[in-house]
Design an enzyme around this catalytic site. Structure first.
Site, PDB file in Angstrom:
ATOM      1  N   CYS A  56      38.718  47.637  34.723  1.00 15.45           N
ATOM      2  CA  CYS A  56      39.517  49.050  34.468  1.00 15.45           C
ATOM      3  C   CYS A  56      39.688  49.614  35.726  1.00 15.45           C
ATOM      4  CB  CYS A  56      38.703  49.812  33.542  1.00 15.45           C
ATOM      5  SG  CYS A  56      36.861  49.216  33.175  1.00 15.45           S
ATOM      6  N   CYS A  85      36.941  59.234  35.798  1.00 10.18           N
ATOM      7  CA  CYS A  85      36.127  59.120  36.943  1.00 10.18           C
ATOM      8  C   CYS A  85      35.090  60.077  37.217  1.00 10.18           C
ATOM      9  CB  CYS A  85      37.224  59.345  38.175  1.00 10.18           C
ATOM     10  SG  CYS A  85      38.580  58.138  38.080  1.00 10.18           S
TER      11      CYS A  85
END
Ligand SMILES: Cc1ncc(COP(=O)(O)O)c(C=O)c1O
Lengths: 136, 393
Positions: A33, A102
Site C-alpha cells: 500500500c 498516514c
C-alpha cells in the site's frame, strides 16, 4: 497540496535514524500500500528519552512519522498514548483527505513501539493493545 | 520564484508563442460563430477548415473530412469506443491492460452494459504482441483499440501490424495516438487505422481541444448530440481558437519532428545513462527501442515516488510518478503492474518526460540533484535498512 508545516517536515525530517538497543521498536504498514513506518523508542524510568524513525512512503508519511517522534520525546509512556492520529494531523496543520491514513499509521507505529516495550518488560499498559497483524 | 525545470511534458506542454499568436485573433477580433451565415463568420469558418487540413496532412488522412474536432484526448477515446459500440449494439472489445484511463474506464463502463472486453497484457518490456491481438479476435469482436505510444513508459506499439490484422478481419481499429502525435510519424493509412485520437496540449497546443480521425465508412455513432457541427457527428459550437491552435501546433511539430526527435532522444539517453550509472538499484522500465523520444521511466528501489517528487519539487524540478499516488489515488499504476512489476517497485517509479524547451543544462541539473534525493530517502527507508542488514549478515 500540503501545509507549510508538512512541507517543512518533508524537507527537514526530524529524528531520522535508528536507536541501537532501543527499548521498543514498532513497524507498521506494508510496501504494497506504499507506506511502512518504523519507530524506535529509548525509554528510561517510564519516560521516552529519545525517538527515531524510518519511513518508506509518501511525503505525508514522512512528515507524520517525523512529527510523531518530536511529539513523543519527553513524554511518559502513559502520556504517549494521547498522541492520536488527530493530534498528529493538528500538529501538522492538517493533511489532504487522501493522506489521513498516514497519520493513523504514525499513531499505530508509535503504539506498536510501546507495545514492544511493554512486551519486553512484562508490563501491562492501560489502554494499549497489541498491534493488528499486517495482512499481506 | 526559483527557475522551474519542467520534465513533465507527457502531462502537458507550454503553448508555443507562434501558436498563441494565431489563436488570439479568434478570441476578440474574429469571434464569430463559424456556423453563422454572414460574411463576418467567414474568417473563423476558414480558420477551422484550415486547421482540419493541417491535421489531415499531418496524419496522412485521405481527406480533411475525416478529421473531427473534440474537447481533447479523453473525449476522442470515449467517442471511439462508445461510438463504435453504440453503433454495433453488442459485442466484444479488444484492448490492452495498459491504456490511458480515458480508454480503459470507457471499456470498463461498457463491460457493465453487457459488452465483453479482452484486456491484452503487454510484454515485460511494454509491447503488445500482434499475434496476441489476432488470437483474441472472436466472431463478435466490434473494435480493436491499441495505443500507439504508452503515456507512462513511452513504448511505441507495432500499430501497423496490429492495424493490418484488424483490416484482414474487417474489424474497426482505433489507436490512441495522444502521446505520439507531433512527436513520431503518424500515418493513418499506413497503419490501417479507422479511428485515431490526438490532443493538442501534448504538442505545444492549448488544453481542452483534440481531434479524432474517422476513416470514411466507419460505423460510429455520435457521443455528443446536438447541433450539426462537425459533419453532424459532434455537436457544439467550435472552439475556434483551440482548433486553430491545434492545427498550427501540429503543423509546426511535424515540420520540426526529425530534428527535435534526434535532439530529445539524445537528451533522453543521456538522462537514462546518467541515472543508471550513478544511482544503484535503479531500473529503466519499458524497452528502449522503439520508445518515445522524451520518455524516461525509472524505478528506484526502497523508496516511494511521491517523496522523491516532493524533494525534487524543492529544487524546482517537475516530474511525475509512475504510481498514481500524486493524482489522489493510492493505487499503484496499472501500466506498471501490467508489465509485471510488483507493487513495491511500481510505488518507487518516476517518469521524466522531456520536450522542446528542455536543454542539456536541465539534464545536468537533474543528474546533479537526483542522487542526493535518492540517498536521503534511502537513509530514511526501513526497507533499505532491512536490505543492508540482510546483506551484511
Ligand atoms: C495516452 C493518452 N490518452 C489520452 C489522454 C487524455 O487526453 P486529454 O488530457 O486531452 O483529455 C492522455 C493525456 O493525459 C494520454 O496520455
Amino acid at each position: 497540496m500540503y501545509s507549510d508545516k508538512v512541507m517543512d517536515h518533508i524537507e527537514n525530517p526530524r529524528n531520522v535514524g535508528e536507536i541501537a538497543d532501543a527499548a521498543g521498536v514498532g513497524t507498521v504498514g506494508n510496501a504494497k500500500c506504499g507506506d511502512i513506518m518504523r519507530i524506535y523508542l529509548d525509554i528510561r524510568d517510564g519516560v521516552i528519552m529519545d525517538a527515531k524513525f524510518k519511513t518508506f512512503g509518501c511525503g505525508a508519511a514522512i512528515a507524520t512519522s517525523s512529527i510523531a517522534t518530536e511529539m513523543v520525546i519527553g513524554k511518559t509512556v502513559q502520556e504517549a498514548l494521547s498522541i492520536t492520529n488527530r493530534a498528529v494531523m493538528e500538529a501538522l496543520d492538517g493533511l489532504p483527505p487522501v493522506k489521513i491514513h498516514c497519520s493513523c499509521l504514525a499513531e499505530e507505529a508509535l503504539r506498536a513501539a510501546l507495545w514492544d516495550y511493554a512486551q519486553r518488560n512484562g508490563l501491562v499498559i492501560e489502554g494499549l493493545e497489541a498491534p493488528k497483524a499486517e495482512e499481506e | 520564484m526559483k527557475k522551474i525545470v519542467y520534465l513533465d511534458n507527457a502531462a502537458t506542454t507550454a503553448v508555443r508563442k507562434e501558436v498563441l499568436d494565431e489563436m488570439e485573433v479568434y478570441f476578440r477580433k474574429e469571434y464569430a460563430n463559424p456556423a453563422s451565415k454572414y460574411r463576418f463568420a467567414s474568417a473563423p469558418f476558414a480558420a477551422v477548415s484550415e486547421a482540419r487540413t493541417q491535421v489531415a496532412e499531418a496524419i496522412g488522412a485521405a481527406s480533411m473530412e475525416e478529421i473531427y474536432f473534440t474537447a481533447g484526448g479523453s473525449e476522442s477515446d470515449n467517442w471511439a469506443i462508445q461510438g463504435v459500440c453504440s453503433a454495433a449494439g453488442e459485442g466484444h472489445i479488444i484492448t490492452t491492460a495498459f491504456e490511458h484511463h480515458a480508454l480503459m474506464n470507457t471499456c470498463k463502463s461498457l463491460e457493465k452494459k453487457g459488452f465483453s472486453v479482452t484486456f491484452l497484457k503487454p510484454s515485460a518490456k511494454g509491447y503488445i504482441d500482434p499475434k496476441a491481438v489476432e488470437d483474441a479476435i472472436r466472431p463478435d469482436t466490434v473494435i480493436i483499440s491499441v495505443m500507439y505510444a504508452n503515456n507512462e513508459i513511452g513504448t511505441v506499439q507495432p500499430i501497423a501490424e496490429i492495424g493490418a490484422i484488424a483490416r484482414k478481419h474487417r474489424i474497426t481499429f482505433h489507436t490512441d495516438a495522444v502521446q505520439a502525435a507531433g512527436h513520431i510519424p503518424v500515418d493513418v493509412v499506413g497503419m490501417n487505422a479507422d479511428l485515431l485520437s490526438l490532443s493538442a496540449h501534448k504538442f505545444y497546443g492549448p488544453k481542452g481541444v483534440g481531434a479524432m480521425y474517422i476513416k470514411k465508412g466507419t460505423k460510429i455513432s455520435p457521443l455528443i448530440f446536438g447541433g450539426m457541427q462537425e459533419f453532424n457527428k459532434r455537436a457544439g459550437t467550435h472552439n475556434v481558437s483551440g482548433i486553430v491552435g491545434l492545427g498550427k501546433a501540429l503543423e509546426l511539430a511535424c515540420e520540426e519532428m526529425e530534428e527535435e526527435r534526434e535532439r530529445i532522444t539524445g537528451l533522453r539517453d543521456k538522462l537514462i545513462n546518467g541515472i543508471l550509472n550513478n544511482i544503484p538499484h535503479a531500473k529503466l522500465n519499458g524497452g528502449l527501442e522503439p520508445r518515445l523520444p522524451g520518455n524516461v521511466n525509472i524505478s528506484f528501489r526502497f523508496i516511494e515516488s511521491e517523496a522523491i517528487l516532493n524533494l525534487l519539487d524543492f529544487k524546482g524540478i517537475c516530474a511525475s510518478s509512475g504510481s498514481a499516488c500524486n493524482s489522489d489515488s493510492l493505487e499503484a499504476s496499472h501500466v506498471l503492474l501490467a508489465i509485471g512489476m510488483s507493487h513495491e517497485e511500481a510505488n518507487g517509479t518516476i517518469r521524466f518526460s522531456l520536450g522542446r524547451y528542455n536543454t542539456e543544462e536541465d539534464i545536468g541539473f537533474l543528474l546533479e540533484s537526483l542522487p542526493p534525493v535518492v540517498e536521503k530517502l534511502r537513509a530514511m527507508s526501513p526497507l533499505y535498512e532491512d536490505f543492508i542488514k540482510s546483506r551484511t549478515l
